[in-house]
Enzyme design. Structure first.
Site: not given
Ligand SMILES: [Zn+2]
Ligand SMILES: [Zn+2]
Length: 301
Positions: A62, A64-65, A210, A268
């Site tokens: 994802h 955001d990582h 996550d 997070h």
């Molecule tokens: Zn995330």
């Molecule tokens: Zn994620």
């Protein structure tokens, strides 16, 4: 062990918050964990030397990582890096990075090595003389791993008074530090405990982001010193947490309690919340040792 939070907010970057990335300093190794957009800037702001980073662990694909990864890789080249760089992450990461390099007619001045993770079981992904790193399989919308960083037990500490008393030669010191008993010239055996002290207990750090609430990780993270567990939502959004396969602060605390960790670091956070202190107050109703991660914060353990 020192943890520097470069970013710890979910989804989109804002002027005041950054997506996930952190640096774990353990036994003089600098491990970069996730690499959200803006990680380079955050490394500079937090005065982490780029040259110290040789291993990058990516949890999942994802944005955001890992959207900061290609930028960091190309900056390393502009800095004339020559040291090998190792990237650990899910299948697909090598393809993405190489495609970006190829289509921008770029290359690296250093060895770029990918360690592709596909297993659904915990596995050792890195090991040297002092540290071992294992995956923590997480449950999320796509294939995701957390990482467990463990110091190996250090050598025993020499009891100088005792070795002098028994007139033990220097050449046996390493054996003593390795835990061996010593036989004196007159045949007496001196137990190692009389000649050495216990080393400091090895530290451990688990990164879990996550993931939906998942008790299957408990045996892997049992008794760790520090657990970073995602807590994207507060209790009021618990149904959204389940739907998007994320965790609430209370659920993260439940995992910490059941895994008997010493301290829980929350992060997070969804950017919908103005006050992250609420994460702490909700989690504290379940587990007392809560630390709130925030961008630019460092913790020494
Ligand atoms: Zn995330
Ligand atoms: Zn994620």
């Amino acid at each position: 062990m020192k943890l520097t939070i470069l970013g710890c907010y979910a989804a989109t970057p804002r002027t005041i918050t950054n997506p996930t990335s952190q640096v774990l300093e353990i036994k003089n190794r600098y491990f970069l964990i996730d690499c959200g957009e803006g990680t380079q800037v955050q490394l500079r702001k937090n005065k982490v030397k780029f040259s110290k980073i040789n291993h990058i662990f990516i949890s999942h694909l994802h944005g955001d990582h890992f959207y900061g990864l290609i930028g960091l890789i190309s900056t390393f080249m502009l800095l004339n890096r020559t040291t090998d760089l190792h990237i650990y992450g899910p299948k697909g990461i090598e393809e993405i990075v190489k495609l970006q390099l190829r289509l921008s007619n770029s290359w690296t001045s250093y060895g770029l090595f990918f360690h592709i993770l596909e297993s659904k079981e915990s596995e050792v992904v890195y090991e040297d003389s002092k540290v071992i790193v294992k995956t923590i399989p997480l449950k999320h919308r796509i294939y995701t791993n957390g990482y467990l960083f463990q110091e190996k037990p250090a050598e025993r500490k020499l009891n100088f008074d005792a070795v002098q008393e028994y007139e033990i030669d220097k050449c046996y010191f390493q054996n003593i530090k390795n835990g061996k008993d010593i036989t004196l010239e007159d045949g007496r055996i001196i137990a190692n405990e009389k000649l050495s002290f216990d080393p400091p207990a090895p530290m451990s750090y688990a990164f879990c982001s996550d993931t939906v609430y998942n008790e299957a990780i408990i045996p892997i993270i049992k008794d760790v010193d520090i657990l970073y567990h995602e807590s994207t939502f507060l209790e009021s959004e618990s149904s959204l947490a389940e739907k998007t396969m994320h965790t609430t602060a209370k659920q993260a605390a439940k995992i910490a309690l059941k895994a008997n960790v010493k301290q829980l670091v929350l992060g997070h956070y969804s950017t919908r919340y103005d006050n992250i202190k609420l994460f702490k107050s909700e989690a504290e109703t379940i587990f007392p040792e809560i630390i709130l991660a925030d961008d630019g914060k460092s913790f020494e353990f």
